[in-house]
Design a protein around this motif. Structure first.
Motif, PDB file in Angstrom:
ATOM      1  N   UNK A   1      -2.882  -4.571  -4.836  1.00 20.10           N
ATOM      2  CA  UNK A   1      -4.123  -4.150  -4.189  1.00 20.10           C
ATOM      3  C   UNK A   1      -4.943  -3.432  -5.252  1.00 20.10           C
ATOM      4  N   UNK A   2      -6.167  -3.881  -5.455  1.00 17.48           N
ATOM      5  CA  UNK A   2      -7.039  -3.180  -6.404  1.00 17.48           C
ATOM      6  C   UNK A   2      -7.388  -1.799  -5.866  1.00 17.48           C
ATOM      7  N   UNK A   3      -7.509  -0.847  -6.783  1.00 16.54           N
ATOM      8  CA  UNK A   3      -7.773   0.531  -6.377  1.00 16.54           C
ATOM      9  C   UNK A   3      -9.087   0.666  -5.621  1.00 16.54           C
TER      10      UNK A   3
ATOM     11  N   UNK B   1      -4.682  -1.262 -10.265  1.00 14.03           N
ATOM     12  CA  UNK B   1      -4.056  -1.748  -9.033  1.00 14.03           C
ATOM     13  C   UNK B   1      -2.890  -0.866  -8.638  1.00 14.03           C
ATOM     14  N   UNK B   2      -2.430  -1.062  -7.396  1.00 12.05           N
ATOM     15  CA  UNK B   2      -1.064  -0.679  -7.038  1.00 12.05           C
ATOM     16  C   UNK B   2      -0.342  -1.993  -6.779  1.00 12.05           C
ATOM     17  N   UNK B   3       0.877  -2.097  -7.280  1.00  4.97           N
ATOM     18  CA  UNK B   3       1.510  -3.409  -7.392  1.00  4.97           C
ATOM     19  C   UNK B   3       2.990  -3.360  -7.034  1.00  4.97           C
ATOM     20  N   UNK B   4       3.467  -4.449  -6.428  1.00  4.74           N
ATOM     21  CA  UNK B   4       4.893  -4.694  -6.185  1.00  4.74           C
ATOM     22  C   UNK B   4       5.217  -6.046  -6.793  1.00  4.74           C
ATOM     23  N   UNK B   5       6.353  -6.157  -7.448  1.00  2.96           N
ATOM     24  CA  UNK B   5       6.733  -7.429  -8.071  1.00  2.96           C
ATOM     25  C   UNK B   5       7.747  -8.164  -7.212  1.00  2.96           C
ATOM     26  N   UNK B   6       7.387  -9.393  -6.818  1.00  6.06           N
ATOM     27  CA  UNK B   6       8.330 -10.277  -6.140  1.00  6.06           C
ATOM     28  C   UNK B   6       8.342 -10.102  -4.633  1.00  6.06           C
ATOM     29  N   UNK B   7       7.455 -10.812  -3.924  1.00  7.90           N
ATOM     30  CA  UNK B   7       7.441 -10.767  -2.458  1.00  7.90           C
ATOM     31  C   UNK B   7       7.525 -12.196  -1.921  1.00  7.90           C
ATOM     32  N   UNK B   8       7.979 -12.301  -0.678  1.00  7.30           N
ATOM     33  CA  UNK B   8       7.999 -13.605  -0.007  1.00  7.30           C
ATOM     34  C   UNK B   8       7.653 -13.419   1.463  1.00  7.30           C
ATOM     35  N   UNK B   9       6.740 -14.240   1.953  1.00  2.93           N
ATOM     36  CA  UNK B   9       6.303 -14.184   3.349  1.00  2.93           C
ATOM     37  C   UNK B   9       6.297 -15.596   3.905  1.00  2.93           C
ATOM     38  N   UNK B  10       6.690 -15.749   5.178  1.00  2.00           N
ATOM     39  CA  UNK B  10       6.807 -17.071   5.788  1.00  2.00           C
ATOM     40  C   UNK B  10       5.863 -17.182   6.979  1.00  2.00           C
ATOM     41  N   UNK B  11       5.205 -18.333   7.080  1.00  2.00           N
ATOM     42  CA  UNK B  11       4.260 -18.606   8.160  1.00  2.00           C
ATOM     43  C   UNK B  11       4.615 -19.951   8.799  1.00  2.00           C
TER      44      UNK B  11
ATOM     45  N   UNK C   1       0.827  -1.214   0.000  1.00  2.00           N
ATOM     46  CA  UNK C   1       0.000   0.000   0.000  1.00  2.00           C
ATOM     47  C   UNK C   1       0.856   1.258   0.000  1.00  2.00           C
ATOM     48  N   UNK C   2       2.068   1.180   0.561  1.00  2.00           N
ATOM     49  CA  UNK C   2       2.944   2.350   0.645  1.00  2.00           C
ATOM     50  C   UNK C   2       3.950   2.434  -0.499  1.00  2.00           C
ATOM     51  N   UNK C   3       4.273   1.296  -1.115  1.00  2.00           N
ATOM     52  CA  UNK C   3       5.337   1.264  -2.123  1.00  2.00           C
ATOM     53  C   UNK C   3       4.889   0.804  -3.503  1.00  2.00           C
ATOM     54  N   UNK C   4       3.647   0.375  -3.629  1.00  2.00           N
ATOM     55  CA  UNK C   4       3.178  -0.129  -4.912  1.00  2.00           C
ATOM     56  C   UNK C   4       3.080   0.957  -5.967  1.00  2.00           C
ATOM     57  N   UNK C   5       3.281   0.555  -7.227  1.00  3.22           N
ATOM     58  CA  UNK C   5       3.138   1.490  -8.344  1.00  3.22           C
ATOM     59  C   UNK C   5       1.795   1.237  -9.021  1.00  3.22           C
ATOM     60  N   UNK C   6       1.201   2.294  -9.545  1.00  2.00           N
ATOM     61  CA  UNK C   6      -0.094   2.151 -10.212  1.00  2.00           C
ATOM     62  C   UNK C   6       0.086   1.446 -11.546  1.00  2.00           C
TER      63      UNK C   6
END
Length: 287
Positions: free
Chosen positions: A232-234, A26-36, A12-17
């Motif tokens: 994230x969709x606008x 959308x606002x979008x970031x390419x390439x994320x990884x999260x661990x649970x 939400x803070x770093x995504x590009x439109x």
């Protein structure tokens, strides 16, 4: 689910439109990884209510190799309805039926459901019959007999059959990794709708990890979630702002009752324990 909220905040803070196929934007970031780590509890988002019943039924539908929405509709799971409805609207049989009327026909008319409830060769087909290969069965056999293999992989991305699919697979490939008595799972998802879809995906593949671990006499370890286009969709931005003001609750637990085989599990066997959550936050699905 601090990790999920951190991902939501980062995008939400770093995504590009970006423009997208649905024309929503959308606002979008390419390439994320999260661990649970499932040893710390089951990773079901608690800062809004998640549709648990839909997660369970959809996963069992995948495992069964099913690609028709009738099973889901009969169990009051409506997450796939829009895609076959859009296909139906383009057919000569369409007479102005609403989505609700379309779903009623799916429920009541088996012949109609067989023809218009099909999504094409989507996930279940590729899991159980990828050009004649039952990838899921092969995967289970390899985990049991060759746990150190680096080839414990299943792909839902079949280029030859993508044109026949109502929606090409978003969660495209996953890989298991046995570590002592624990089973870990990494998913590569080409496209992730962070507000609506990704909480569902996290829970679905964590449940898959629980079920496969049980089938293979192992314990569920880590679920690692890699996303290509994390967006994230606008029209979800206000909902995301609200969700980010909420504090996560303690994670629930999942228990699989009456387990004999992963292929015999029923939705009623999957028990969600101590799920504390904030109220539902609604958002429109972009089709």
């Amino acid at each position: 689910m601090k990790q999920y909220l951190e991902l939501l905040k980062y995008v939400s803070e770093n995504g590009i439109k970006r423009d997208d196929r649905t024309k929503t934007g959308t606002i979008s970031v390419f390439g994320t990884q999260t661990r649970y780590d499932l040893k710390n509890g089951f990773p079901l988002v608690t800062t809004k209510k998640i549709y648990w019943k839909g997660i369970v039924h959809e996963l069992l539908w995948f495992i069964a190799g099913d690609t028709n929405i009738k099973y889901l509709v009969d169990n009051k799971v409506n997450i796939w309805n829009e895609w076959p409805y859009e296909t139906f609207k383009k057919s000569s049989s369409y007479n102005g039926e609403t989505l609700e009327q379309f779903i009623e026909k799916i429920q009541l008319d088996d012949a109609f459901a067989a023809k218009f409830g099909e999504l094409g060769p989507v996930y279940g087909k590729q899991w159980r019959n990828f050009d004649g290969v039952d990838q899921f069965m092969e995967l289970l056999n390899q985990i049991k007999t060759n746990p150190n293999s680096r080839r414990l992989i299943l792909s839902a991305w079949n280029p030859k059959e993508i044109p026949k699919m109502a929606l090409p697979p978003c969660h495209t490939l996953f890989q298991f990794y046995v570590q002592n008595d624990y089973l870990n799972l990494q998913l590569y998802q080409r496209s992730g709708d962070l507000f609506l879809g990704v909480p569902f995906n996290i829970a679905s593949y964590s449940l898959l990890l629980e079920l496969v671990a049980k089938e293979c006499n192992l314990k569920a370890g880590e679920f690692i979630h890699a996303i290509g286009d994390a967006h994230i969709y606008l029209n979800h931005l206000e909902q995301v702002k609200l969700q980010l003001t909420r504090t996560p609750h303690k994670l629930p637990q999942v228990k699989i009752n009456n387990f004999k085989s992963i292929f015999e599990v029923k939705a009623s066997d999957v028990e969600l324990i101590d799920y504390e959550h904030d109220p539902l936050i609604k958002g429109l699905v972009s089709v």
